[in-house]
Design a protein around this motif. Sequence first.
Motif, PDB file in Angstrom:
ATOM      1  N   GLY A 156       9.196  68.274  32.097  1.00 19.18           N
ATOM      2  CA  GLY A 156       9.384  69.194  30.974  1.00 19.18           C
ATOM      3  C   GLY A 156       8.282  69.012  29.943  1.00 19.18           C
ATOM      4  N   ILE A 157       7.031  69.190  30.398  1.00 21.54           N
ATOM      5  CA  ILE A 157       5.875  68.847  29.551  1.00 21.54           C
ATOM      6  C   ILE A 157       5.827  69.709  28.290  1.00 21.54           C
ATOM      7  N   GLN A 158       6.431  70.914  28.374  1.00 25.49           N
ATOM      8  CA  GLN A 158       6.424  71.769  27.171  1.00 25.49           C
ATOM      9  C   GLN A 158       7.167  71.101  26.022  1.00 25.49           C
ATOM     10  N   LYS A 159       8.136  70.289  26.374  1.00 27.70           N
ATOM     11  CA  LYS A 159       8.889  69.550  25.357  1.00 27.70           C
ATOM     12  C   LYS A 159       7.973  68.547  24.650  1.00 27.70           C
TER      13      LYS A 159
END
Lengths: 408, 118
Positions: free
Chosen positions: B55-58
């Motif tokens: 969940g790299i966008q997090k």
Amino acid sequence: MTAVFRVGLVRLVSRGATAPNSLLQAQTNALPAAFQQKCNISGKTMRGGPRVPKEPPYPYKTKKYTVLNTFLDKTSKRFDENSKVICVEGPIASGKTKFAKELAEELDMQYFPAVDLDLIFINKYGYDMRQLDPELPPSCRSYDVRNFCLDPSHDLAAQFQIRMYMLRYSQYIDALQHIFNTGQGVVLERSPFSDFVFMETMFRQGYLSRGARSVYNEIRSNTIGELLKPHLVIYLDLPVDAVQKQIKARNVDYEQQSKVFSEAYLRDLEALYKQQYLKDIANHAELLIYDWTAGGETEVVVEDIERIDFNQYESDPHNKKMIDWRFPLESEWCEARIKYGHEKPDLMNYFNVPRFDVPELLRSADDSKVWRDVWFNAPGMKFRPGYNADMGDTGLATKTKIGINEAI
Amino acid sequence: MNVSPVNDPLELLTNKGNRQASFLSPIWNPLTCTVAGFGLAIFVNWGFRKPVMSGIQKHIAFAAIGGGAGYYFDQKRNEYLAKRDAVLRHYIELHPEDFPVKDRKKYGDVLESWVPVR
């Protein structure tokens, strides 16, 4: 003065539950309860076709239901005369599975199979954790119904029975979640309410210590009050010798080799079932008992069920029967639906009863360390389900979702 | 730095432009907050038993929020200090009689010599 506004507000908010749909309905509501005409549970044959849901079922397996959803989606509108919880009870190998399946089929209800410890030992990716036993210390090895049959005096028997209760409890919550979200009735095989019968039998036969029994009872009293008791309990009665014959006829290898199902054990089981469980549950639920020695016809039972007037309990708010299922306000229906869906992990938390006085229910710190290292390095156990790249889960770089109503 | 021979309160509160900011001082707060935001995303993943970088966008969002917050509070702090100095300067200008310019003294001139009495 505020009472006027309050009454007005309550009427407005709860109009889904009580508002008449038509003029005819409005007149019926105005009549005394005796004049109300509603039908009882009905089978496929009687209705002459499959059940037609009043409202489309809520996709509760893919969509959360929280307080925000209650504003848009009410609960009691999905309930009809078939929205009932039916528990099928009976001694071992009495034909519950076949009967419960047929019953669910005929009544168009959801069938929940009997639980076993596979639910714990087989992980989400289908890996059987029992394979790890050689690497684990004895206090942390798997112990399921097979082990119980072969070695009932083992220390882990207490943990086994508590886990059985836990799984039944969890499954019963799932069943309630289903009924609240779809309005479809459910048929369960055994229930958390009757699980104590097995614990008590084990205790009487000396497979369980007094301390373990006390822990079980403490856990039970801490958890059982959260559930809604069933509407109907069907007990399939078999005398002890008939049960033994059935166990032989079923021919499961570990049951054949087992010394557990002795006459004394089965007699205790029967006595506890009849004198404690059925006596107790009859205060809340309708009860049907059948002599199932030579099997029986599901159609006959369905006819008996169709004759039960569940509506009679609606009129008197003080009647103990079906009291769990009387929610005066629509908001209470919705709260119950949230409790058994979104808040299931909170309910499961009530199993955390701190008791450190029963050695067979404890693990040493060293054993726990070994267990943790082995258990959480098994295939598919490193991360939570859905996040194990080595088991073929994809899209992890941008994945943030966790399962619906899954414990975090 | 040459020290003035007198102690002038107004001069003390005046920016004489002779202080050179170090490389880190203007970016320190935004930088640490960015790192903390990124670390928080990692910690959340660890706590939920997910791979730490999933969940790299997090992580990006947390780092951006952290950096923004750091920059914002840095600015806030600078404004607060400037305002405090301005208030003090103004007060001194209004009450010059309370803040006379004095000669600088050393402690040696102020303290009396110690005479032990036993």
